[in-house]
Design a protein around this motif. Structure first.
Motif, PDB file in Angstrom:
ATOM      1  N   LEU A   1       0.841  -1.261  -0.157  1.00  0.00           N
ATOM      2  CA  LEU A   1      -0.072   0.038   0.004  1.00  0.00           C
ATOM      3  C   LEU A   1       1.035   1.285  -0.031  1.00  0.00           C
ATOM      4  O   LEU A   1       0.640   2.373  -0.763  1.00  0.00           O
TER       5      LEU A   1
ATOM      6  N   SER B   1     -11.769  -0.701   6.299  1.00  0.00           N
ATOM      7  CA  SER B   1     -11.264   0.176   5.112  1.00  0.00           C
ATOM      8  C   SER B   1     -12.175   1.044   4.503  1.00  0.00           C
ATOM      9  O   SER B   1     -11.789   2.276   4.361  1.00  0.00           O
TER      10      SER B   1
ATOM     11  N   ARG C   1       0.848   4.237  -2.569  1.00  0.00           N
ATOM     12  CA  ARG C   1       0.323   5.445  -2.236  1.00  0.00           C
ATOM     13  C   ARG C   1       1.361   6.623  -2.268  1.00  0.00           C
ATOM     14  O   ARG C   1       0.984   7.688  -2.537  1.00  0.00           O
TER      15      ARG C   1
END
Lengths: 219, 605
Positions: free
Chosen positions: B185, B265, B189
């Protein structure tokens, strides 16, 4: 022909409290009611030990008689000659019977019938039952739980129902032996009620069985 | 022995045995006859046999008081036999009774699993009282994956390559002082967006410290930690604290067990209340799926609470209010959510504490802002407290010194209106934001001398919740109204146990923990014996599990969940087990009621 002196099967010391003694409760089905001629077609036995009936130790055996089964007997227990064709002779079962009864207090409902048939069978081995048996029919009379039937032997099934005990397959040797064993527990327990100071002994059960025997046994 | 086979074959726990096992069972039966008044099973002696009443009736006697009557078909002793605990009660014949005595059937049956001891729906995992670990309860050590280690100075590009080569999705970074973690992630990101360059050191990308979990923790505990923190990776550590592996959300059993993480999430990603409400709509389904996966009820409750925590935090972040921004304040959860043991339809009970204002009284503005927040929660599908335990209510939204004054007042005079009720509500509190300030609610529990009179009053209130026990075959049920013929498992089953645990929390000055944790603390402090705690904790787990499963069934069937049950709808064994549980809880209540205060340390009596 008269046989020689026959040895009685051993029994526990009569002074033993009933809760510590072992009992063999036995029931027979026969070819008829002639005590001298008729024969055993099946027997069932339940052991009572420490005032409990272990279901794992029950015995049921069918036997092949040498004479025909009377119609009257057949309608009661439902066993026909054809059902018993493959069964053992009573002589072949005597060792098992002796094993069941030796060292235990013999018990039956209306015990004089069982005594007559068993003594005749055991005689061939030179044995006989102990002089006295515990008779649940007599215990019922003594505790006035016989349903007030006067001269007749109190019925096993009716007595069990009156005492709120489960009735096992009626007129089946094992079913009746088991119901009788339950009757023994219930009646001996009731006899303890009046006498908290002294335990009810095997001798007490013998005494009641003798003094309250049924009319048919008076000969 | 057909008579006994037929009879036992109709009674739980034996009614699911096959013919062979039934024959084995009957062969082990011993028949015993008891005169009225004779002892069948003495108290305080370990049981070796079960007793089944064939004819007649047995009495269960506690301290000379008859607390229950067992009739034909009733089994006595399975709870004690299975738990190995000596029964605290005596069983004697109520009348002449014929009983069947059976040694522990698990020792001789070919299929002991068919003994129906289950107090909850038998389909869900192994029976509760002969249970091994459920499917979601493997230790994490068995699921952990190897670690890709890197130096803080390693370039991002190298680390990415090594993670890919190992077929993993994260790497650990140790910079000499703290453990950090880099996951897929982070690359998406930060690197893909150009915020971090591929040649930068990996430390620019790492999250420090990495979240760890003990390798002996279960899968369900791992999932809970992920949901609580909104992460998808945990570093598994051994006893020394050294990392031994990494566990990812996808490693945690079935795909559907991951559902709460997806909700988490979605909650974190929600940009407005509508999106948040959308995410919350998934919660009931997630609870159903957790149940189906055999996750223990206590864990489902904890996961549920973690999701609600996340929702409330998200609402607070989405809704800025000048009144609240202007002052230090703490949102506090109350009730079952505070204890982390909600039921699927539990209300969200809240309180609010704000710092004592230097000047003026901002209370009205703050309460108005609180109402906005609560309204958002309602839009997300949560019910607010029907009894008024809501942060905008002046009783539950106060400044720090007002809270402390109020608690003082309740302790000094527990007879004043609602003092005990409010004390109880406040004792179940868990600050969600600014915990230091939020603890003002329970601070006084810790710091002030408690008078014996106050603790006695709290105890009286606690034992006032009576389990429905009685002489009748089933339960004391509601005799009129909407729930005629039903038992309220919440008020009659959970509340008596929760209230005793809360009394322990108040008496011990520590408001934290679930009901079971509080009970255990009570044992450590000598307020309850180990047996009493086991009885109460087992009772709580059993009833909570039963209620949870029933509510989940209702959700599945599209019905409104309720805490009421009709005894006739429960299978015989569950009914009997409940009855035995109610009885055992009532016994402990009676004992604590008689001697509870004497168990307190001297200065607090």
């Amino acid at each position: 022909m008269r046989l020689r002196w026959r040895r009685a099967l051993p029994v526990p010391d009569p002074r033993t409290p009933w809760r510590e003694a072992e009992f063999c409760v036995i029931d027979l089905e026969t070819t008829g009611l002639d005590l001298r001629r008729d024969e055993v077609v099946s027997y069932g036995a339940a052991i009572v030990r420490h005032a409990r009936i272990p279901c794992g130790e029950v015995v049921y055996r069918q036997l092949r008689p040498s004479r025909p089964i009377s119609i009257g007997a057949m309608t009661v227990h439902g066993l026909r000659a054809a059902d018993l064709a493959g069964a053992a002779r009573i002589d072949e079962a005597l060792d098992e019977l002796v094993g069941l009864l030796a060292g235990r207090v013999p018990v039956a409902h209306a015990a004089w019938v069982e005594r007559a048939f068993l003594d005749r069978a055991l005689a061939r081995h030179g044995r006989r039952l102990h002089r006295v048996m515990v008779d649940t029919a007599a215990l019922l009379r003594a505790t006035r739980l016989d349903g007030g039937q006067g001269g007749r032997e109190p019925g096993l099934e009716a007595a069990a129902r009156r005492l709120r005990l489960p009735v096992h397959t009626p007129h089946h040797a094992l079913g009746d032996a088991f119901t009788t064993a339950q009757l023994l527990l219930a009646l001996a327990t009731r006899m303890e009620r009046g006498r908290p100071a002294r335990a009810v002994t095997v001798a007490d059960l013998y005494a009641v069985s003798r003094h309250h025997h049924g009319p048919t046994a008076e000969r | 022995m057909k008579e006994f086979a037929d009879f036992l074959g109709e009674q739980p726990p034996f009614d699911a045995l096959d013919a062979d096992d039934m024959a084995r069972l009957v062969a082990h039966v011993e028949v015993e006859y008891f005169a009225a008044g004779a002892t069948v099973a003495p108290e305080d002696q370990p049981m070796t046999h079960l007793w089944v009443v064939r004819t007649g009736a047995l009495e269960v006697v506690d301290h000379g008081r008859v607390v229950d009557l067992l009739e034909a078909g009733d089994t006595y002793g399975h709870v004690w036999l299975l738990s190995g605990l000596p029964p605290p009660v005596r069983v004697r014949a109520h009348e002449e009774s014929l009983c069947l005595r059976i040694p522990d059937p698990r020792t001789f049956l070919a299929h002991p699993d068919r003994l129906r001891y289950a107090a909850v729906r038998p389909a869900a995992g192994p029976p509760r009282f002969v249970a091994g670990p459920g499917r979601a309860d493997l230790p994490l050590a068995r699921l952990a994956r190897p670690i890709v280690w890197c130096e803080a100075t390693d370039p991002v590009r190298d680390v990415a390559r090594r993670i890919g080569a190992a077929g993993l999705s994260c790497a650990l970074v140790y910079d000499g002082t703290a453990l950090g973690i880099v996951t897929d992630l982070d690359f998406r990101r930060e690197v893909a967006t150009g915020r971090v360059a591929v040649d930068d050191p990996i430390s620019a990308l790492a999250t420090v410290p990495a979240l760890t979990i003990d390798q002996d923790a279960t899968q369900a505990a791992g999932l809970l930690r992920m949901v609580e923190h909104g992460v998808h990776h945990l570093v598994v550590v051994g006893q020394s604290g050294a990392p031994t592996g990494v566990v990812r959300a996808v490693d945690l059993a079935q795909a559907d067990v991951r559902d709460p993480l997806l909700i988490r999430s979605a909650i974190d990603d929600a940009t407005d209340v509508d999106e948040l409400a959308e995410a919350c709509r998934l919660l009931p389904t997630a609870l159903v799926e957790l149940c189906d996966n055999g996750v223990a009820a206590a864990h489902i409750g904890a996961i549920h609470a973690a999701v609600v925590d996340a929702v409330v935090r998200r609402v607070l972040r989405l809704r800025h209010s000048p009144a609240l921004d202007a002052i230090r304040h703490s949102w506090v959860l109350l009730g079952s959510l505070a204890r982390r043991e909600p039921l699927p339809m539990s209300d969200v009970d809240t309180a609010l504490v704000w710092a004592d204002p230097p000047a003026g009284d901002p209370a009205d503005a703050i309460r108005a802002a609180a109402w906005e927040v609560l309204n958002d929660l309602r839009r997300c599908g949560f019910a607010l407290c029907a009894n008024g335990a809501n942060a905008h209510n002046p009783l539950f939204g106060r400044s720090r010194s007002q809270w402390i004054d109020a608690a003082w007042g309740w302790q000094r005079d527990p007879t004043q209106e609602n003092a005990l009720l409010l004390t109880a509500m406040v004792a179940d509190s868990r600050p969600l934001t600014d915990p230091e300030l939020g603890r003002a609610l329970t601070e006084n529990i810790r710091s002030h001398t408690r008078s014996g009179g106050f603790l006695r009053a709290v105890l009286d209130e606690a034992v006032g919740w009576r389990p429905p026990t009685g002489f009748v075959r089933d339960f004391v049920v509601q005799h009129s109204g909407e729930h005629r013929g039903q038992v309220d498992l919440k008020a009659g089953g959970l509340a008596p146990i929760v209230a005793l645990a809360r009394w322990i929390a108040i008496a011990s000055g520590d408001a934290s923990g679930t009901t079971v944790e509080r009970l255990r603390r009570g044992t450590a402090l000598g307020l309850l014996s180990t047996d009493e705690t086991d009885t109460l904790a087992g009772g709580f787990d059993g009833i909570y599990g039963l209620l949870l499963h029933r509510q989940v069934e209702a959700i599945r069937g599209g019905q409104a969940p309720s805490t009421y049950v009709t005894p006739g709808e429960l299978d015989t064994l569950t009914r009997r087990h409940l009855r035995e549980t109610f009885r055992a809880v009532a016994l402990v209540q009676a004992r604590v009621d008689r001697g509870g205060l004497h168990r307190l340390p001297d200065r607090e009596r």
